[in-house]
Design an enzyme around this catalytic site. Structure first.
Site, PDB file in Angstrom:
ATOM      1  N   TRP A  86      30.151  63.772   7.622  1.00 42.24           N
ATOM      2  CA  TRP A  86      29.022  62.833   7.679  1.00 42.24           C
ATOM      3  C   TRP A  86      27.799  63.594   8.187  1.00 42.24           C
ATOM      4  O   TRP A  86      27.901  64.358   9.143  1.00 42.24           O
ATOM      5  CB  TRP A  86      29.313  61.657   8.622  1.00 42.24           C
ATOM      6  CG  TRP A  86      28.101  60.791   8.807  1.00 42.24           C
ATOM      7  CD1 TRP A  86      27.627  59.862   7.933  1.00 42.24           C
ATOM      8  CD2 TRP A  86      27.180  60.809   9.916  1.00 42.24           C
ATOM      9  NE1 TRP A  86      26.465  59.298   8.432  1.00 42.24           N
ATOM     10  CE2 TRP A  86      26.174  59.867   9.637  1.00 42.24           C
ATOM     11  CE3 TRP A  86      27.120  61.546  11.103  1.00 42.24           C
ATOM     12  CZ2 TRP A  86      25.113  59.622  10.514  1.00 42.24           C
ATOM     13  CZ3 TRP A  86      26.055  61.311  11.975  1.00 42.24           C
ATOM     14  CH2 TRP A  86      25.068  60.345  11.676  1.00 42.24           C
ATOM     15  N   GLU A 146      31.463  60.642   3.982  1.00 44.28           N
ATOM     16  CA  GLU A 146      31.104  59.346   4.582  1.00 44.28           C
ATOM     17  C   GLU A 146      29.622  59.029   4.412  1.00 44.28           C
ATOM     18  O   GLU A 146      28.762  59.826   4.770  1.00 44.28           O
ATOM     19  CB  GLU A 146      31.459  59.382   6.077  1.00 44.28           C
ATOM     20  CG  GLU A 146      31.070  58.111   6.832  1.00 44.28           C
ATOM     21  CD  GLU A 146      31.440  58.167   8.311  1.00 44.28           C
ATOM     22  OE1 GLU A 146      31.809  59.267   8.798  1.00 44.28           O
ATOM     23  OE2 GLU A 146      31.342  57.122   8.973  1.00 44.28           O
ATOM     24  N   LYS A 201      26.159  56.250   4.789  1.00 42.76           N
ATOM     25  CA  LYS A 201      25.573  55.327   5.763  1.00 42.76           C
ATOM     26  C   LYS A 201      24.336  54.693   5.128  1.00 42.76           C
ATOM     27  O   LYS A 201      23.607  55.355   4.399  1.00 42.76           O
ATOM     28  CB  LYS A 201      25.205  56.078   7.036  1.00 42.76           C
ATOM     29  CG  LYS A 201      24.918  55.169   8.220  1.00 42.76           C
ATOM     30  CD  LYS A 201      24.796  55.985   9.500  1.00 42.76           C
ATOM     31  CE  LYS A 201      24.688  55.067  10.710  1.00 42.76           C
ATOM     32  NZ  LYS A 201      24.666  55.808  11.968  1.00 42.76           N
ATOM     33  N   ASP A 231      32.876  53.397   6.322  1.00 42.29           N
ATOM     34  CA  ASP A 231      32.711  53.015   7.718  1.00 42.29           C
ATOM     35  C   ASP A 231      32.241  51.560   7.742  1.00 42.29           C
ATOM     36  O   ASP A 231      31.205  51.226   7.150  1.00 42.29           O
ATOM     37  CB  ASP A 231      31.701  53.939   8.403  1.00 42.29           C
ATOM     38  CG  ASP A 231      31.597  53.666   9.906  1.00 42.29           C
ATOM     39  OD1 ASP A 231      31.392  52.492  10.288  1.00 42.29           O
ATOM     40  OD2 ASP A 231      31.711  54.615  10.696  1.00 42.29           O
ATOM     41  N   HIS A 291      28.630  50.848   8.389  1.00 43.27           N
ATOM     42  CA  HIS A 291      27.614  51.601   7.646  1.00 43.27           C
ATOM     43  C   HIS A 291      27.118  50.902   6.386  1.00 43.27           C
ATOM     44  O   HIS A 291      26.582  51.549   5.492  1.00 43.27           O
ATOM     45  CB  HIS A 291      28.160  52.985   7.263  1.00 43.27           C
ATOM     46  CG  HIS A 291      28.238  53.937   8.423  1.00 43.27           C
ATOM     47  ND1 HIS A 291      28.474  55.280   8.287  1.00 43.27           N
ATOM     48  CD2 HIS A 291      28.083  53.724   9.755  1.00 43.27           C
ATOM     49  CE1 HIS A 291      28.486  55.865   9.474  1.00 43.27           C
ATOM     50  NE2 HIS A 291      28.262  54.938  10.380  1.00 43.27           N
ATOM     51  N   HIS A 338      36.711  53.889   8.378  1.00 42.27           N
ATOM     52  CA  HIS A 338      36.302  53.993   9.782  1.00 42.27           C
ATOM     53  C   HIS A 338      36.164  52.570  10.298  1.00 42.27           C
ATOM     54  O   HIS A 338      35.224  51.858   9.950  1.00 42.27           O
ATOM     55  CB  HIS A 338      34.983  54.759   9.916  1.00 42.27           C
ATOM     56  CG  HIS A 338      35.191  56.239   9.996  1.00 42.27           C
ATOM     57  ND1 HIS A 338      34.179  57.131  10.245  1.00 42.27           N
ATOM     58  CD2 HIS A 338      36.328  56.971   9.872  1.00 42.27           C
ATOM     59  CE1 HIS A 338      34.687  58.364  10.274  1.00 42.27           C
ATOM     60  NE2 HIS A 338      35.973  58.289  10.038  1.00 42.27           N
ATOM     61  N   ASP A 395      23.379  48.394  15.540  1.00 41.02           N
ATOM     62  CA  ASP A 395      24.455  49.248  16.045  1.00 41.02           C
ATOM     63  C   ASP A 395      25.681  49.182  15.140  1.00 41.02           C
ATOM     64  O   ASP A 395      26.268  48.120  14.960  1.00 41.02           O
ATOM     65  CB  ASP A 395      24.835  48.837  17.471  1.00 41.02           C
ATOM     66  CG  ASP A 395      25.991  49.690  18.001  1.00 41.02           C
ATOM     67  OD1 ASP A 395      26.105  50.861  17.572  1.00 41.02           O
ATOM     68  OD2 ASP A 395      26.761  49.198  18.830  1.00 41.02           O
ATOM     69  N   ASP A 450      28.485  50.601  15.765  1.00 41.27           N
ATOM     70  CA  ASP A 450      29.649  51.091  16.504  1.00 41.27           C
ATOM     71  C   ASP A 450      30.125  50.205  17.642  1.00 41.27           C
ATOM     72  O   ASP A 450      30.582  50.706  18.655  1.00 41.27           O
ATOM     73  CB  ASP A 450      29.337  52.502  17.033  1.00 41.27           C
ATOM     74  CG  ASP A 450      29.093  53.465  15.891  1.00 41.27           C
ATOM     75  OD1 ASP A 450      30.061  53.792  15.196  1.00 41.27           O
ATOM     76  OD2 ASP A 450      27.931  53.859  15.671  1.00 41.27           O
ATOM     77  N   ASP A 490      36.293  54.235  14.552  1.00 41.77           N
ATOM     78  CA  ASP A 490      35.047  54.955  14.823  1.00 41.77           C
ATOM     79  C   ASP A 490      34.039  54.016  15.464  1.00 41.77           C
ATOM     80  O   ASP A 490      33.320  53.304  14.781  1.00 41.77           O
ATOM     81  CB  ASP A 490      34.472  55.561  13.531  1.00 41.77           C
ATOM     82  CG  ASP A 490      33.176  56.327  13.800  1.00 41.77           C
ATOM     83  OD1 ASP A 490      32.866  56.566  14.986  1.00 41.77           O
ATOM     84  OD2 ASP A 490      32.486  56.687  12.834  1.00 41.77           O
TER      85      ASP A 490
END
Ligand SMILES: [Mn+2]
Length: 417
Positions: free
Chosen positions: A185, A226, A228, A259, A262, A286, A294, A296, A326
Protein backbone atom coordinates in the site's frame (compact mmCIF):
# COMPACT_ATOMS: atom_id res chain seq x y z
CA UNK A 1 -17.73 -28.51 31.21
CA UNK A 2 -20.19 -26.44 33.14
CA UNK A 3 -23.61 -28.12 33.13
CA UNK A 4 -25.72 -25.16 32.01
CA UNK A 5 -23.27 -24.41 29.19
CA UNK A 6 -23.46 -27.98 27.97
CA UNK A 7 -27.25 -27.89 28.11
CA UNK A 8 -27.40 -24.61 26.17
CA UNK A 9 -25.07 -25.99 23.53
CA UNK A 10 -27.07 -29.23 23.12
CA UNK A 11 -30.23 -27.20 22.71
CA UNK A 12 -28.60 -24.93 20.16
CA UNK A 13 -27.19 -27.90 18.26
CA UNK A 14 -30.66 -29.44 18.00
CA UNK A 15 -32.19 -26.18 16.78
CA UNK A 16 -29.50 -25.70 14.13
CA UNK A 17 -29.72 -29.36 13.14
CA UNK A 18 -33.42 -28.88 12.35
CA UNK A 19 -32.37 -26.34 9.69
CA UNK A 20 -29.68 -28.59 8.24
CA UNK A 21 -26.70 -27.00 10.01
CA UNK A 22 -24.07 -29.02 11.86
CA UNK A 23 -22.65 -26.89 14.68
CA UNK A 24 -19.65 -29.20 15.29
CA UNK A 25 -18.59 -28.82 11.65
CA UNK A 26 -18.99 -25.04 11.90
CA UNK A 27 -16.72 -24.93 14.95
CA UNK A 28 -14.10 -27.08 13.22
CA UNK A 29 -14.13 -24.71 10.24
CA UNK A 30 -13.85 -21.66 12.48
CA UNK A 31 -10.94 -23.22 14.35
CA UNK A 32 -9.04 -23.76 11.10
CA UNK A 33 -9.56 -20.16 9.91
CA UNK A 34 -6.53 -18.11 10.98
CA UNK A 35 -6.73 -14.34 11.36
CA UNK A 36 -3.69 -12.17 10.72
CA UNK A 37 -3.27 -9.81 13.68
CA UNK A 38 -1.68 -6.45 12.91
CA UNK A 39 1.29 -5.76 15.19
CA UNK A 40 0.82 -2.00 14.66
CA UNK A 41 -2.26 -1.80 16.89
CA UNK A 42 0.18 -2.33 19.80
CA UNK A 43 2.26 0.80 19.24
CA UNK A 44 0.02 3.19 17.27
CA UNK A 45 1.83 2.43 13.98
CA UNK A 46 5.09 3.66 15.52
CA UNK A 47 7.57 1.09 14.21
CA UNK A 48 11.10 0.58 15.54
CA UNK A 49 12.96 3.12 13.42
CA UNK A 50 14.44 6.15 15.17
CA UNK A 51 13.47 8.87 12.76
CA UNK A 52 10.04 9.74 11.47
CA UNK A 53 6.66 10.47 12.95
CA UNK A 54 3.61 8.73 11.50
CA UNK A 55 2.79 10.11 8.06
CA UNK A 56 1.14 8.99 4.84
CA UNK A 57 -2.38 10.26 5.47
CA UNK A 58 -2.99 8.03 8.48
CA UNK A 59 -3.30 9.09 12.11
CA UNK A 60 -3.62 7.22 15.41
CA UNK A 61 -5.65 9.30 17.86
CA UNK A 62 -5.60 8.88 21.64
CA UNK A 63 -2.91 8.50 24.30
CA UNK A 64 -3.81 5.40 26.29
CA UNK A 65 -0.88 4.54 28.61
CA UNK A 66 1.36 1.48 28.28
CA UNK A 67 2.19 1.55 24.58
CA UNK A 68 4.72 -1.11 23.49
CA UNK A 69 8.11 0.46 22.82
CA UNK A 70 10.09 -2.38 21.27
CA UNK A 71 10.00 -5.88 19.87
CA UNK A 72 9.86 -7.77 23.16
CA UNK A 73 7.03 -5.62 24.54
CA UNK A 74 5.07 -5.80 21.31
CA UNK A 75 5.45 -9.58 21.11
CA UNK A 76 4.51 -9.99 24.77
CA UNK A 77 1.35 -7.99 24.05
CA UNK A 78 0.54 -10.20 21.06
CA UNK A 79 0.97 -13.34 23.19
CA UNK A 80 -1.55 -11.90 25.63
CA UNK A 81 -4.00 -11.40 22.75
CA UNK A 82 -3.39 -15.01 21.63
CA UNK A 83 -4.63 -16.17 25.06
CA UNK A 84 -7.89 -14.30 24.41
CA UNK A 85 -8.56 -15.89 21.00
CA UNK A 86 -9.54 -19.47 20.19
CA UNK A 87 -7.39 -21.09 17.48
CA UNK A 88 -3.91 -20.53 15.98
CA UNK A 89 -3.36 -17.21 14.26
CA UNK A 90 -0.89 -15.15 12.25
CA UNK A 91 0.84 -11.87 12.95
CA UNK A 92 1.11 -9.13 10.36
CA UNK A 93 4.27 -7.02 10.50
CA UNK A 94 5.56 -4.05 8.52
CA UNK A 95 9.10 -3.45 7.25
CA UNK A 96 9.44 -0.64 9.81
CA UNK A 97 9.30 -3.26 12.57
CA UNK A 98 12.79 -4.50 11.65
CA UNK A 99 15.16 -5.05 14.58
CA UNK A 100 18.64 -3.85 13.63
CA UNK A 101 20.52 -3.87 16.97
CA UNK A 102 20.59 -0.08 17.15
CA UNK A 103 22.26 0.13 13.74
CA UNK A 104 20.63 2.38 11.17
CA UNK A 105 19.60 0.24 8.18
CA UNK A 106 17.88 2.01 5.29
CA UNK A 107 14.67 0.50 4.01
CA UNK A 108 16.28 -0.48 0.72
CA UNK A 109 18.97 -2.44 2.60
CA UNK A 110 16.81 -4.63 4.85
CA UNK A 111 17.43 -8.37 5.09
CA UNK A 112 15.49 -11.34 6.45
CA UNK A 113 17.88 -11.46 9.45
CA UNK A 114 16.50 -8.11 10.61
CA UNK A 115 13.28 -10.01 11.31
CA UNK A 116 15.00 -12.94 13.08
CA UNK A 117 13.29 -12.20 16.43
CA UNK A 118 9.88 -12.18 14.76
CA UNK A 119 10.54 -15.40 12.83
CA UNK A 120 11.87 -17.37 15.82
CA UNK A 121 9.08 -16.09 18.03
CA UNK A 122 6.43 -17.03 15.46
CA UNK A 123 7.87 -20.51 15.11
CA UNK A 124 7.95 -21.01 18.89
CA UNK A 125 4.30 -20.07 19.15
CA UNK A 126 3.07 -21.90 16.01
CA UNK A 127 2.00 -18.60 14.48
CA UNK A 128 2.26 -17.59 10.83
CA UNK A 129 3.73 -14.25 9.75
CA UNK A 130 2.58 -11.84 7.06
CA UNK A 131 4.53 -8.85 5.78
CA UNK A 132 4.07 -5.33 4.41
CA UNK A 133 6.41 -2.94 2.64
CA UNK A 134 6.41 0.41 4.50
CA UNK A 135 5.96 3.44 2.25
CA UNK A 136 5.12 6.03 4.92
CA UNK A 137 6.76 7.67 7.97
CA UNK A 138 10.00 8.26 6.05
CA UNK A 139 11.84 11.38 4.76
CA UNK A 140 11.68 10.03 1.19
CA UNK A 141 7.89 9.89 1.49
CA UNK A 142 7.61 13.37 2.96
CA UNK A 143 6.08 14.94 -0.17
CA UNK A 144 3.45 12.19 -0.30
CA UNK A 145 4.90 10.49 -3.37
CA UNK A 146 6.79 7.20 -3.36
CA UNK A 147 6.27 4.84 -6.31
CA UNK A 148 4.80 7.73 -8.33
CA UNK A 149 7.60 10.18 -7.54
CA UNK A 150 8.84 12.16 -10.54
CA UNK A 151 12.37 12.06 -9.09
CA UNK A 152 13.85 8.84 -10.54
CA UNK A 153 16.20 8.35 -7.58
CA UNK A 154 13.38 8.46 -5.01
CA UNK A 155 11.21 6.18 -7.10
CA UNK A 156 14.10 3.72 -7.50
CA UNK A 157 14.63 3.74 -3.73
CA UNK A 158 11.03 2.69 -3.11
CA UNK A 159 11.05 0.11 -5.91
CA UNK A 160 14.12 -1.47 -4.34
CA UNK A 161 12.45 -1.38 -0.91
CA UNK A 162 9.43 -3.31 -2.19
CA UNK A 163 11.58 -5.84 -4.06
CA UNK A 164 13.56 -6.48 -0.90
CA UNK A 165 10.37 -6.82 1.13
CA UNK A 166 9.09 -9.52 -1.25
CA UNK A 167 12.37 -11.40 -0.76
CA UNK A 168 12.02 -11.08 3.02
CA UNK A 169 8.40 -12.29 2.87
CA UNK A 170 9.50 -15.32 0.84
CA UNK A 171 12.27 -16.09 3.34
CA UNK A 172 9.74 -15.90 6.18
CA UNK A 173 7.28 -18.14 4.34
CA UNK A 174 10.04 -20.64 3.61
CA UNK A 175 11.26 -20.77 7.21
CA UNK A 176 7.82 -21.02 8.76
CA UNK A 177 6.55 -23.36 6.02
CA UNK A 178 3.47 -21.21 5.63
CA UNK A 179 3.01 -18.78 2.71
CA UNK A 180 3.65 -15.20 3.85
CA UNK A 181 1.20 -12.67 2.38
CA UNK A 182 3.13 -9.60 1.27
CA UNK A 183 0.88 -6.57 0.93
CA UNK A 184 1.70 -3.30 -0.81
CA UNK A 185 0.00 0.00 0.00
CA UNK A 186 1.34 3.45 -0.87
CA UNK A 187 -0.01 6.81 0.31
CA UNK A 188 0.62 8.61 -3.01
CA UNK A 189 -1.91 11.28 -3.84
CA UNK A 190 -2.75 14.93 -3.68
CA UNK A 191 -4.62 17.20 -1.27
CA UNK A 192 -5.95 19.39 -4.05
CA UNK A 193 -7.07 18.90 -7.62
CA UNK A 194 -4.44 17.79 -10.08
CA UNK A 195 -4.37 18.46 -13.80
CA UNK A 196 -2.58 15.23 -14.64
CA UNK A 197 -3.89 11.97 -13.19
CA UNK A 198 -2.34 9.91 -15.96
CA UNK A 199 1.39 10.37 -15.38
CA UNK A 200 1.40 9.30 -11.70
CA UNK A 201 -0.55 6.17 -12.62
CA UNK A 202 1.82 5.39 -15.50
CA UNK A 203 4.72 5.76 -13.06
CA UNK A 204 2.94 3.55 -10.53
CA UNK A 205 2.33 0.84 -13.11
CA UNK A 206 5.95 0.96 -14.22
CA UNK A 207 7.16 0.78 -10.59
CA UNK A 208 4.90 -2.21 -9.89
CA UNK A 209 6.09 -3.97 -13.05
CA UNK A 210 9.65 -3.67 -11.75
CA UNK A 211 8.67 -4.79 -8.24
CA UNK A 212 6.80 -7.89 -9.41
CA UNK A 213 9.24 -8.79 -12.21
CA UNK A 214 10.70 -11.61 -10.14
CA UNK A 215 8.42 -14.65 -9.85
CA UNK A 216 8.31 -16.08 -6.33
CA UNK A 217 6.92 -19.42 -5.20
CA UNK A 218 3.35 -19.10 -3.92
CA UNK A 219 4.31 -21.58 -1.23
CA UNK A 220 6.53 -18.84 0.19
CA UNK A 221 5.16 -15.44 -0.78
CA UNK A 222 1.70 -14.37 -1.92
CA UNK A 223 1.51 -10.79 -3.22
CA UNK A 224 -1.41 -8.43 -2.63
CA UNK A 225 -2.02 -4.81 -3.62
CA UNK A 226 -4.21 -2.43 -1.58
CA UNK A 227 -6.21 0.58 -2.74
CA UNK A 228 -7.65 3.56 -0.87
CA UNK A 229 -10.32 6.10 -1.74
CA UNK A 230 -8.57 8.98 0.03
CA UNK A 231 -6.27 9.77 2.95
CA UNK A 232 -5.64 12.80 5.17
CA UNK A 233 -3.89 15.18 2.80
CA UNK A 234 -4.77 13.11 -0.28
CA UNK A 235 -8.44 14.04 -0.50
CA UNK A 236 -8.56 14.99 -4.18
CA UNK A 237 -6.46 12.32 -5.83
CA UNK A 238 -5.06 8.91 -4.92
CA UNK A 239 -2.97 7.20 -7.58
CA UNK A 240 -3.64 3.68 -6.27
CA UNK A 241 -7.42 3.73 -6.48
CA UNK A 242 -9.59 0.59 -6.40
CA UNK A 243 -9.99 0.44 -10.18
CA UNK A 244 -6.25 0.90 -10.68
CA UNK A 245 -5.28 -2.00 -8.43
CA UNK A 246 -8.17 -4.17 -9.55
CA UNK A 247 -6.91 -3.85 -13.10
CA UNK A 248 -3.35 -4.45 -12.00
CA UNK A 249 -4.15 -7.51 -9.84
CA UNK A 250 -6.23 -9.02 -12.67
CA UNK A 251 -3.49 -8.48 -15.23
CA UNK A 252 -0.79 -9.99 -13.00
CA UNK A 253 -2.70 -12.67 -11.08
CA UNK A 254 -2.11 -11.00 -7.70
CA UNK A 255 -4.35 -10.97 -4.65
CA UNK A 256 -6.47 -7.86 -4.36
CA UNK A 257 -6.63 -6.33 -0.89
CA UNK A 258 -9.99 -4.89 0.18
CA UNK A 259 -9.59 -2.71 3.25
CA UNK A 260 -13.04 -2.24 4.78
CA UNK A 261 -12.15 1.34 5.72
CA UNK A 262 -10.84 2.33 2.28
CA UNK A 263 -14.10 2.69 0.34
CA UNK A 264 -17.01 5.05 0.17
CA UNK A 265 -19.22 4.69 3.28
CA UNK A 266 -22.20 3.49 1.25
CA UNK A 267 -20.19 1.03 -0.83
CA UNK A 268 -20.52 -2.66 0.12
CA UNK A 269 -17.08 -4.22 0.44
CA UNK A 270 -18.80 -7.59 1.02
CA UNK A 271 -20.41 -7.44 -2.42
CA UNK A 272 -16.98 -7.14 -4.04
CA UNK A 273 -15.92 -10.62 -2.85
CA UNK A 274 -18.10 -12.71 -5.19
CA UNK A 275 -17.62 -10.16 -7.97
CA UNK A 276 -13.84 -10.50 -7.83
CA UNK A 277 -13.25 -14.17 -7.01
CA UNK A 278 -13.84 -15.42 -10.58
CA UNK A 279 -10.93 -13.27 -11.74
CA UNK A 280 -8.25 -13.08 -9.01
CA UNK A 281 -6.46 -15.98 -7.28
CA UNK A 282 -7.68 -14.65 -3.95
CA UNK A 283 -8.61 -11.64 -1.87
CA UNK A 284 -6.91 -10.13 1.16
CA UNK A 285 -9.45 -8.45 3.42
CA UNK A 286 -8.23 -5.81 5.84
CA UNK A 287 -10.90 -5.93 8.50
CA UNK A 288 -11.49 -2.49 9.91
CA UNK A 289 -14.32 -0.04 10.53
CA UNK A 290 -14.37 3.26 8.72
CA UNK A 291 -15.96 6.15 10.62
CA UNK A 292 -16.09 9.40 8.63
CA UNK A 293 -12.45 10.30 7.84
CA UNK A 294 -10.93 7.53 9.96
CA UNK A 295 -10.52 4.21 8.14
CA UNK A 296 -9.18 2.44 11.23
CA UNK A 297 -11.70 2.21 14.07
CA UNK A 298 -11.85 -1.11 15.95
CA UNK A 299 -14.32 -3.41 14.14
CA UNK A 300 -17.57 -4.35 15.85
CA UNK A 301 -20.11 -6.96 14.72
CA UNK A 302 -22.07 -4.47 12.60
CA UNK A 303 -23.88 -5.11 9.31
CA UNK A 304 -20.78 -4.45 7.21
CA UNK A 305 -18.75 -7.04 9.12
CA UNK A 306 -21.58 -9.59 9.14
CA UNK A 307 -22.08 -9.23 5.38
CA UNK A 308 -18.35 -9.58 4.78
CA UNK A 309 -18.19 -12.81 6.80
CA UNK A 310 -21.22 -14.22 4.99
CA UNK A 311 -19.78 -13.42 1.58
CA UNK A 312 -16.49 -15.12 2.50
CA UNK A 313 -18.25 -18.21 3.89
CA UNK A 314 -21.16 -18.63 1.46
CA UNK A 315 -19.15 -19.49 -1.67
CA UNK A 316 -16.83 -21.71 0.41
CA UNK A 317 -14.09 -19.18 -0.26
CA UNK A 318 -12.50 -19.01 3.18
CA UNK A 319 -9.19 -20.46 1.92
CA UNK A 320 -9.04 -17.86 -0.87
CA UNK A 321 -10.16 -14.96 1.29
CA UNK A 322 -7.29 -14.09 3.62
CA UNK A 323 -8.56 -12.36 6.74
CA UNK A 324 -6.22 -9.77 8.22
CA UNK A 325 -7.08 -7.08 10.73
CA UNK A 326 -6.01 -3.52 10.05
CA UNK A 327 -6.99 -0.87 12.53
CA UNK A 328 -5.31 1.18 15.24
CA UNK A 329 -6.86 2.99 18.13
CA UNK A 330 -4.64 4.68 20.70
CA UNK A 331 -7.58 5.76 22.88
CA UNK A 332 -8.47 2.21 23.97
CA UNK A 333 -6.59 -0.33 25.97
CA UNK A 334 -4.48 -1.56 23.03
CA UNK A 335 -4.60 -5.26 23.93
CA UNK A 336 -8.34 -4.98 24.51
CA UNK A 337 -8.78 -3.27 21.14
CA UNK A 338 -6.94 -5.97 19.21
CA UNK A 339 -8.67 -8.82 21.02
CA UNK A 340 -12.09 -7.13 20.72
CA UNK A 341 -11.73 -6.64 16.96
CA UNK A 342 -10.47 -10.19 16.41
CA UNK A 343 -13.18 -11.73 18.57
CA UNK A 344 -15.87 -9.73 16.75
CA UNK A 345 -14.58 -11.13 13.48
CA UNK A 346 -14.55 -14.69 14.82
CA UNK A 347 -18.11 -14.26 16.11
CA UNK A 348 -19.48 -13.05 12.79
CA UNK A 349 -17.60 -15.83 11.00
CA UNK A 350 -19.30 -18.31 13.30
CA UNK A 351 -22.72 -16.79 12.60
CA UNK A 352 -21.98 -17.09 8.87
CA UNK A 353 -20.88 -20.72 9.28
CA UNK A 354 -24.12 -21.45 11.16
CA UNK A 355 -26.31 -19.98 8.44
CA UNK A 356 -28.72 -22.57 6.96
CA UNK A 357 -27.33 -21.98 3.49
CA UNK A 358 -29.01 -24.90 1.75
CA UNK A 359 -32.41 -23.91 3.09
CA UNK A 360 -32.00 -20.23 2.18
CA UNK A 361 -30.89 -21.15 -1.32
CA UNK A 362 -33.97 -23.35 -1.78
CA UNK A 363 -36.18 -20.45 -0.77
CA UNK A 364 -34.36 -17.90 -2.95
CA UNK A 365 -36.86 -15.90 -5.00
CA UNK A 366 -39.81 -16.84 -2.82
CA UNK A 367 -39.92 -13.35 -1.31
CA UNK A 368 -41.40 -13.34 2.17
CA UNK A 369 -40.69 -17.03 2.84
CA UNK A 370 -36.96 -16.50 2.31
CA UNK A 371 -37.00 -13.41 4.47
CA UNK A 372 -38.96 -15.18 7.21
CA UNK A 373 -36.50 -18.10 7.27
CA UNK A 374 -33.50 -15.77 7.34
CA UNK A 375 -34.98 -13.79 10.24
CA UNK A 376 -35.63 -16.99 12.17
CA UNK A 377 -32.16 -18.40 11.51
CA UNK A 378 -30.53 -15.10 12.46
CA UNK A 379 -32.02 -15.30 15.95
CA UNK A 380 -31.00 -18.88 16.70
CA UNK A 381 -28.71 -19.22 19.74
CA UNK A 382 -25.30 -18.75 18.12
CA UNK A 383 -24.14 -17.31 21.45
CA UNK A 384 -24.44 -20.78 23.02
CA UNK A 385 -22.28 -22.25 20.23
CA UNK A 386 -19.70 -19.47 20.68
CA UNK A 387 -19.56 -20.06 24.45
CA UNK A 388 -19.07 -23.76 23.85
CA UNK A 389 -16.23 -22.95 21.43
CA UNK A 390 -14.45 -20.77 24.01
CA UNK A 391 -14.86 -23.44 26.67
CA UNK A 392 -13.50 -26.21 24.42
CA UNK A 393 -10.52 -24.10 23.36
CA UNK A 394 -9.79 -22.91 26.90
CA UNK A 395 -10.28 -19.24 26.10
CA UNK A 396 -12.06 -16.92 28.55
CA UNK A 397 -15.58 -15.70 27.84
CA UNK A 398 -17.04 -12.37 28.90
CA UNK A 399 -16.41 -10.69 31.33
CA UNK A 400 -13.26 -12.71 32.13
CA UNK A 401 -11.47 -11.85 28.89
CA UNK A 402 -12.18 -8.18 29.28
CA UNK A 403 -10.92 -8.25 32.87
CA UNK A 404 -7.78 -10.13 31.79
CA UNK A 405 -7.00 -7.55 29.09
CA UNK A 406 -7.58 -4.66 31.50
CA UNK A 407 -5.33 -6.24 34.13
CA UNK A 408 -2.55 -6.96 31.63
CA UNK A 409 -2.63 -3.40 30.30
CA UNK A 410 -2.62 -1.93 33.80
CA UNK A 411 0.50 -3.92 34.68
CA UNK A 412 2.14 -3.01 31.36
CA UNK A 413 1.37 0.70 31.89
CA UNK A 414 2.96 0.57 35.36
CA UNK A 415 6.07 -1.23 34.12
CA UNK A 416 6.51 0.85 30.99
CA UNK A 417 5.79 4.20 32.68
MN1 LIG B 1 -5.26 -1.74 5.15
Amino acid sequence: MEKSLEKSYDLARTQYHALGVDTDTALKQLLSTPLSLQCWQGDDVGGFEESSALSGGILATGNYPGKATGGSELRADLLEVFTLLPGKHRVNIHAMYAETDGKRVERDQLEPEHFRHWIDWARNHSAGLDFNSTFFSHPKAADGRTLTNSDPAIRAFWVKHAKICRTIAAAIGRELRSPCVHNLWIPDGSKDLVADRTTPRKLLKDSLDQIFSETLSHQECIDAVESKLFGIGSESFVAGSHEFYMGYALSKGLLLCLDMGHFHPTESVADKVSALLPFVPGILVHVSRGVRWDSDHVPVADDALRSLAREAVRPGAIGRVHLALDFFDASWNRIGALAAGARSLQRVLLSALLEPRALLETLEGSHFEASAAAEHAGELPHGAVWERFLETEGVPGWPEWSEAAALYEKRAAEERG
